[in-house]
Each structure stands twice: as structure tokens, then as C-alpha cells.
Design an enzyme around this catalytic site. Structure first.
Site, PDB file in Angstrom:
ATOM      1  N   ASP A   1      35.788-116.471 -55.078  1.00  0.00           N
ATOM      2  CA  ASP A   1      35.448-117.740 -55.701  1.00  0.00           C
ATOM      3  C   ASP A   1      35.854-118.888 -54.780  1.00  0.00           C
ATOM      4  OD1 ASP A   1      34.731-119.367 -58.112  1.00  0.00           O
ATOM      5  OD2 ASP A   1      36.850-119.912 -57.995  1.00  0.00           O
TER       6      ASP A   1
ATOM      7  N   GLU B   1      31.681-117.244 -52.019  1.00  0.00           N
ATOM      8  CA  GLU B   1      30.974-118.395 -52.564  1.00  0.00           C
ATOM      9  C   GLU B   1      31.207-119.531 -51.571  1.00  0.00           C
ATOM     10  OE1 GLU B   1      30.633-120.501 -56.903  1.00  0.00           O
ATOM     11  OE2 GLU B   1      32.636-120.274 -56.074  1.00  0.00           O
TER      12      GLU B   1
END
Length: 743
Positions: A349, A385
Site C-alpha cells: 500500500d 501501489e
């Protein structure tokens, strides 16, 4: 009850955390700035502190001690003594019980009240005050773990990247409404191991599931006050302990059993992990673990105002991976999940944050270097990401080799094309060809592009074709949260409708979107539930909706429409495997003739003509034909031709020039479960508006057919003859002698 000694033995500074050796437990915890750290031992219910020990030794900033005769199941926490000096980055408060950053298991939940904050909550001086209330009664406790799971016979599927199909899902949401699973197993790892779920993945052709965060996370107080919950889990409380709610029987072996069963089915397990920030928030957040142990080391602080946190994550704080002990914690955590649970990869993330040094994002940062050289981690799947909200926080395509990256350019372009936006033909061609403009560098491969149209963050596929606007009112934030630019289209009616024409058009566009995803070069990722039309009623930010809004409705999956869409996805995945060009080892650029007379990549318009420079810049053009070819080591080749019509009216696509191939029409997304059929002698295919078609041809390289002859264009009908005028004009005058036909 354990007979407790008066003091701890010295023990060892490694490994970090609490480790049982069969005769006792060694405790080791990092703090560079503490003056003293105490180990607190609790009764078996975690309610009463039964002993408190000063860790007797500190070696290289690691505080350690050994508790003889202690066993797995022991509950504990820490208290840290040192300066409470926020202006210089220090926030020690021994009145606050702290979780071990290396705890393998967390028991209990945070009871939100002022005691869990290091300062006097509500004071006008805010975090410059000091709170003396003991937080132990409000804190979860760490538990010593033993181990001993029998992994014999487990084999990692080791699916090559080029063959990988990812299914992003949520442990709780995917099974919470499955009536065919025992109630106590719903929403847990036990449900992931259920043969019915695994069979569903098999039917789809999925090779990897990507799970939203399963590391223990907090239930935020402001959400609980509104009757909501932290559903997604992007607020980590422990990097080593699993989320307790995801265990049906309380045993960590439940995770191991699920992974082992998925492995036996050839399915990999990828974890979404959050190493960019913690649940402690900014300077006004609670003191739960890292902040109380060594705030100045664990977090990135503003250089000139160390009271405040650098907030590149948008979540209040940023973990300081430039510090060697913090980097060690993250690396140890990753190795723990690979070693203890045999997971196959990680999705990071806000991966941009993990690559930040003091000067900004650096693909040669310490974290990436550590990953690439680690013998346990260098062979697992790594997905990033590639953005955060800090300066220079968009770094798509800038990660080092070995990483795959979520490709939001693919998402946005494909959505815009099928919505009917102008000027999308050229960008679509680039995305379908693997986004070489972003990824073709440093010998990276096409699989580095994680292609997706929907993900947990945003609309589901069904909502993408049903809503023009987000509808997040249930989140209690005035519909101000979530993205506003969704590039969606409701196709005439906002939300649910009974209009058969609208429903048919929505189904058609969904199938076209799925076809584009699964027939593009790169690694496709499918959002769980999209295969049967799951809706979130227009909510594109269900991070706080732990209820039926987010949970998968399996009755819908068993409906006629749901089953048909699932079969369509499975068919696409199977056809993708037949397209050897989609698993090519390198990026196609149209410069290599893979098969005689057929380049590895070529683009055409509906006339079968290569696109000119002017054609590429024609913003109104909606037709695109994408031809790719590939051949394996045995000389078996395949050619795929994807015909896309992003306009509203039908278009007849003429086959492009080349060999006379045995074309088979495999997919026509406009038609509900249309069977495959040979093209035969036809020179093209009619593709209705808002739909796509796939043609495949299989050949052997040593038996390639000759050039296909195009049918000559039909001659126009002769102009009608005016007979009155013809009587006055001799026909012979219209021909020369040489042109006259013989009698």
C-alpha cells in the site's frame, strides 16, 4: 498460574520479539532513546497485571530479558521511560501500556477513552500536556506464541508472472453472506479454505488471491462513534500478528491450513500490507506501541518542528524506513509471513512512501535494495501501489526490476474509452499493449503492469455502468469522501432500474470492459464479485462499511445473470491462455515478425488499414483492431485479433492484410453467451456498438498459409440510362476500335 521470579535473567538481544525456547521466553525490544523499559505480565484473561520487570540489559539499543519457565499463551506488554519532549520528537509515558511491535498475536481490543492518549485529551495545550492515567485496562495484550505446524508436503504454486490472474478480495466480505458455510466460519480464513470457494476460483481460472490487510488493525474511535467500522483494515496495529476477527477458532493454524489448501489447488496467496504508516496517527493520536517506545526513531518528523509528523501518506504519520531498526522491523515482518504462513507475495500500500529517502522517492532506496537481496523474499511476488500524497508522489513505472505496479493509467483509459470519451483510441492501444511507455525500461517485463478496471477502492464493475456519481452518504461524511472522477456511465438511469434496454446495454459494456482487461498485455487483476455483478449501491469508498453493502451477495452469484457473467469471465481467462502473445517474454513493438507475414503487434482501423498519424489523432474515432502474434518453442503459433467498438453504432471490421489464417470468432461481447464459430470465407466481422470481439487463429510456423486475398470492392451499380436520349446517340461512338468487344 506461572510461578514468577523476582527478576528477569539477562537473556539475548536477538531475535526481536518474544520467543519461547522450550524452557522460558526471551524478550527483546528496540528503543534508542528510552532510559528504561519494563515488561508487564498479565493474568490469563489480560485484566490484571501480575508482575512488572525491568528489562535488565540493553545491547546496541535492544532492550532484553529472559523469563524462565514462561510458556506460549503468556500475555504481556511494555512500558517505556524516557523524556516527554514533543518539541524534540520524544513522547515517552510509562503510564501507557505498549504493544510489542514484534508481537505474533494480539488478544483483545482497544477500549477508546482518554487513558490511551499520552497527553491530556481536551486540553487547550493539546499534546504538550502529560497524561498520568494508566492505559492497561483499555489496551489489548500481546501473547507469546509457540509454533509447530506441520508443513510437510506443502509446495508453493510458483505460478509464472506471465500466467498470473489475480483476484482481489476481502477475508471477511467474501464469505460473510455464504449460507452454505457454517456461521462461525463465515468471514474468516476457514471460509477461504472451503472447497466451494476454491472451486469457484478454479472455475474462473484464478491463480492468485490478493487479500486486503490481514495484519491486526484498529477499529477507529470516530468510526465506532458513528456506528461504523474499519472494514478495509488500512490502519495497522501489528505487523506480525493476524487480525483476530479473521480466525474462527482463535488458532493461527487456521491461516496456515487455508494457505496450504489454496496451494494444493495451485492458487497463490498475496497479502496487501501497510508499511507506510501506523494506526497511531498524528501528534494528537493515541500512544499504543511505536510512539511510546521511540517516536523519534519510528516516524519521519519535520526537521525543523519535530513535534509534527511528515504526512506523505495522508494518514497522519509516515513510518521511517530510513532508520535501520525500522527497516529491520519491516523486513522481519515480511520474512515472518513467508516463513510462518508460506504466503507467496505482497502488495505494498502506498509503495511510493516505502521508496522515499530524505530527498524524495528513490528506486535505489534502502528498502528496495534490502528486498532484492533477501534470500527469502527475492523470489516472492512484489506489487506496489506507485503513489502517495506527498511531493512527487506519482511514480508509476519508476520502481526497480522485480516489482509489478498497479497501473491506474490502464484503469482510467479503459473506463474512458468504453464510456465513449473522445481522444481515447491511441491511449487505449498503448494500455492494451502492456503500457510500454511506462514499463519498458531496465529490462522489465510486460507482467510489471498490473492491469485493473476496478479495485476495492472505487466502484465495482456493476456500479461503474450504473452510476454517474458516487453515493457515499452511508459513510456519514456528506458524500465528500471518495473519488469524484470515476469515468463511469449509468447509460440512462442512475442506479437500479427495470428498463430492459438499459440493463442489456449495461451488461454489454461490462462484458466489453472485462474482455479488454483479460485480453490486454500485462497481469490482469479482477475485483472479487465483479464476475457476478456485485454492487455497492454506488458507494465508491466502503472502507467503513462492514455490512451487506460490502459483503458479497452469493445469491446474486447463483442467479441466471450471475452465472452467465461468471462463465463469460472463465471463458475469457481460458482464451487468454491460448493467446501466446499475451505471455510474451518482452514488450511487443510491432518491429518483430513473430510469424511469417505477421508482426508481434499491429493496430488497424475498421477498414483493416494500419493507422496513420492522422488516424491516431482523430479524437472522434472509436474503432480499434489490435492484432498480436506469438509462437512457442515447438513452433505452435497463435494470432489474436481484438476488435473494439467504443461507439454506439455497429461497425463492420474488415480483416487486416496478411496470411489467410483459419480465424475462429471466439467472443462477441454484445451477444449473451454467443458460441464460438469459424469465420469461414467472410472478410470481416460486424461488431455492434459498445462491444468487442475476439478472433483467434492457431497455426504451425512451418505450415503458414499464403497471403489472404482481399475481395475486390463491389462495383457500383451502373447509372440508369435515359432511353429517350439513348435513341439519338449511336452506341458505337462510345467505344474505340481497340476497346470494342469482338462479335
Amino acid at each position: 498460574m506461572l510461578s514468577l521470579p523476582d527478576r528477569l535473567e539477562e537473556g539475548r538481544p536477538f531475535p526481536l520479539g518474544a520467543h519461547w525456547d522450550g524452557q522460558g521466553v526471551n524478550f527483546a525490544v528496540f528503543s534508542a532513546s528510552a532510559h528504561l523499559i519494563e515488561l508487564c505480565v498479565f493474568d490469563e484473561r489480560g485484566r490484571k497485571e501480575v508482575a512488572r520487570y525491568a528489562l535488565p540489559a540493553c545491547t546496541d539499543e535492544i532492550w532484553h530479558g529472559y523469563l524462565p519457565d514462561a510458556k506460549p499463551g503468556l500475555l504481556y506488554g511494555y512500558r517505556a521511560y524516557g523524556p516527554y519532549d514533543p518539541g524534540n520528537g520524544h513522547r515517552f509515558n510509562p503510564n501507557k501500556l505498549l504493544l510489542d511491535p514484534y508481537a505474533r498475536r494480539i488478544v483483545g481490543e482497544i477500549k477508546w477513552n482518554p487513558a490511551v492518549f499520552g497527553y491530556k485529551l481536551g486540553s487547550h495545550r493539546a499534546d504538550l500536556t502529560f497524561d498520568k492515567r494508566d492505559s492497561a485496562a483499555s489496551m489489548p495484550k500481546c501473547m507469546v506464541e509457540g509454533g509447530g505446524f506441520n508443513w510437510s508436503g506443502d509446495r508453493a504454486p510458483a505460478v509464472p508472472w506471465r500466467d498470473t490472474i489475480i483476484y482481489e478480495t476481502h477475508v471477511r466480505g467474501v464469505s460473510q453472506q455464504r449460507q452454505d458455510i457454517a456461521p462461525h466460519k463465515r468471514g474468516t480464513f476457514a471460509a477461504l479454505a472451503d472447497p466451494r470457494f476454491i472451486d469457484h476460483l478454479h472455475k474462473l481460472g484464478i491463480t492468485a488471491i490478493e487479500l486486503l490487510p490481514v495484519q491486526a488493525f484498529t477499529q477507529d474511535s470516530y468510526l465506532k462513534d458513528k456506528g461504523l467500522a474499519n472494514y478495509w483494515g488500512y490502519n495497522t496495529l501489528s505487523y506480525f500478528a493476524p487480525e483476530p476477527r479473521y480466525l474462527s477458532n482463535g488458532s493461527l493454524d487456521e491461516i496456515r491450513s487455508a494457505v496450504r489448501r489454496l496451494h494444493a489447488a495451485g492458487i497463490e496467496v498475496i497479502l496487501d500490507v501497510v508499511y507506510n504508516h501506523t494506526c497511531e496517527g498524528n501528534e494528537l493520536g493515541p500512544t499504543l506501541s511505536w510512539r511510546g517506545l521511540d517516536n523519534a526513531s519510528y516516524y519521519r518528523l519535520l526537521p525543523d518542528e519535530r513535534r509534527y509528523y511528515i504526512n506523505d501518506t495522508g494518514c497522519g504519520n509516515t513510518l521511517n524506513l530510513s532508520h535501520p531498526r525500522v527497516l529491520q522491523m519491516v523486513m522481519d515482518s515480511l520474512r515472518h509471513w513467508v516463513d510462518a504462513y508460506h504466503v507467496d507475495g505482497f502488495r505494498f500500500d502506498l509503495g511510493c512512501t516505502l521508496g522515499r529517502e530524505a530527498w524524495g522517492f528513490d528506486p535505489g532506496c534502502g528498502f528496495f535494495d534490502a528486498l532484492k537481496q533477501d534470500p527469502q523474499l527475492q523470489h516472492v511476488k512484489l506489487i506496489s501501489e506507485p503513489w502517495d500524497c506527498g511531493p512527487g508522489g506519482y511514480v508509476l513505472g519508476q520502481h526497480p526490476p522485480g516489482f509489478a505496479e498497479w497501473n491506474d493509467q490502464f484503469r482510467d483509459t479503459v473506463r474512458a474509452y468504453w464510456r465513449g470519451d473522445s481522444g481515447t483510441r491511441a491511449p487505449l492501444a498503448a494500455r492494451m499493449a502492456g503500457s510500454a511507455d511506462y514499463f519498458d525500461k531496465r529490462h522489465r517485463k510486460p507482467w510489471a503492469s498490473i492491469n485493473f478496471i476496478t479495485a476495492h477502492d472505487g466502484f465495482t464493475l456493476a456500479d461503474l455502468v450504473s452510476y454517474n456519481d458516487k453515493h457515499n452518504e452511508a459513510n456519514g461524511e456528506g458524500n465528500c469522501d471518495g473519488h469524484s472522477d470515476n469515468r463511469s456511465n449509468n447509460w440512462g438511469v442512475e442506479g437500479e432500474t427495470d428498463d430492459p434496454a438499459v440493463l442489456h446495454l449495461r451488461e454489454r459494456v461490462q462484458r466489453a470492459l472485462l474482455g479488454t482487461l483479460l485480453l490486454s498485455t500485462g497481469t490482469p487483476m479482477l475485483l472479487g464479485g465483479d464476475e457476478f455483478g456485485r454492487s455497492q449501491q454506488g458507494n465508491n469508498n466502503t472502507y467503513c462499511q462492514d455490512n451487506g453493502l460490502s459483503w458479497y451477495d452469493w445469491s446474486q452469484a447463483n442467479s441466471e445473470e450471475g452465472r452467465a457473467l461468471t462463465r463469460y469471465v472463465a471463458r475469457l481467462v481460458n482464451l487468454r491462455r491460448q493467446c501466446k502473445s499475451l505471455g510474451a517474454p518482452g514488450f511487443p513493438h510491432g518491429e518483430t515478425e513473430t510469424l511469417p507475414g505477421v508482426a508481434d503487434l499491429a493496430f488497424f482501423d475498421e477498414r483493416g488499414e494500419p493507422l496513420s498519424e492522422a488516424d491516431w489523432h482523430n479524437g472522434d474515432a472509436k474503432a480499434l483492431a489490435v492484432r498480436r502474434s506469438g509462437v512457442d518453442a515447438q513452433g505452435d503459433g497463435s494470432v489474436s485479433l481484438v476488435l473494439l467498438n467504443g461507439g454506439s453504432g455497429s461497425i463492420y471490421f474488415t480483416l487486416p492484410p496478411g496470411p489467410d489464417l483459419p480465424w475462429q470468432i471466439e467472443i462477441e461481447s454484445a451477444f449473451h453467451e454467443h458460441p464460438a464459430r469459424p469465420l469461414g470465407d467472410a472478410d470481416g466481422v460486424e461488431v455492434p456498438g459498445n462491444s468487442m470481439a475476439l478472433l483467434l487463429a492457431s497455426v504451425r510456423i512451418d505450415a503458414m498459409p499464403g497471403p489472404r486475398r482481399r475481395k475486390p470492392p463491389a462495383e457500383p451499380d451502373p447509372a440508369p440510362v435515359d432511353l429517350a436520349q439513348a435513341d439519338d446517340e449511336p452506341l458505337q461512338d462510345s467505344l474505340t476500335i481497340d476497346e470494342a468487344e469482338p462479335v
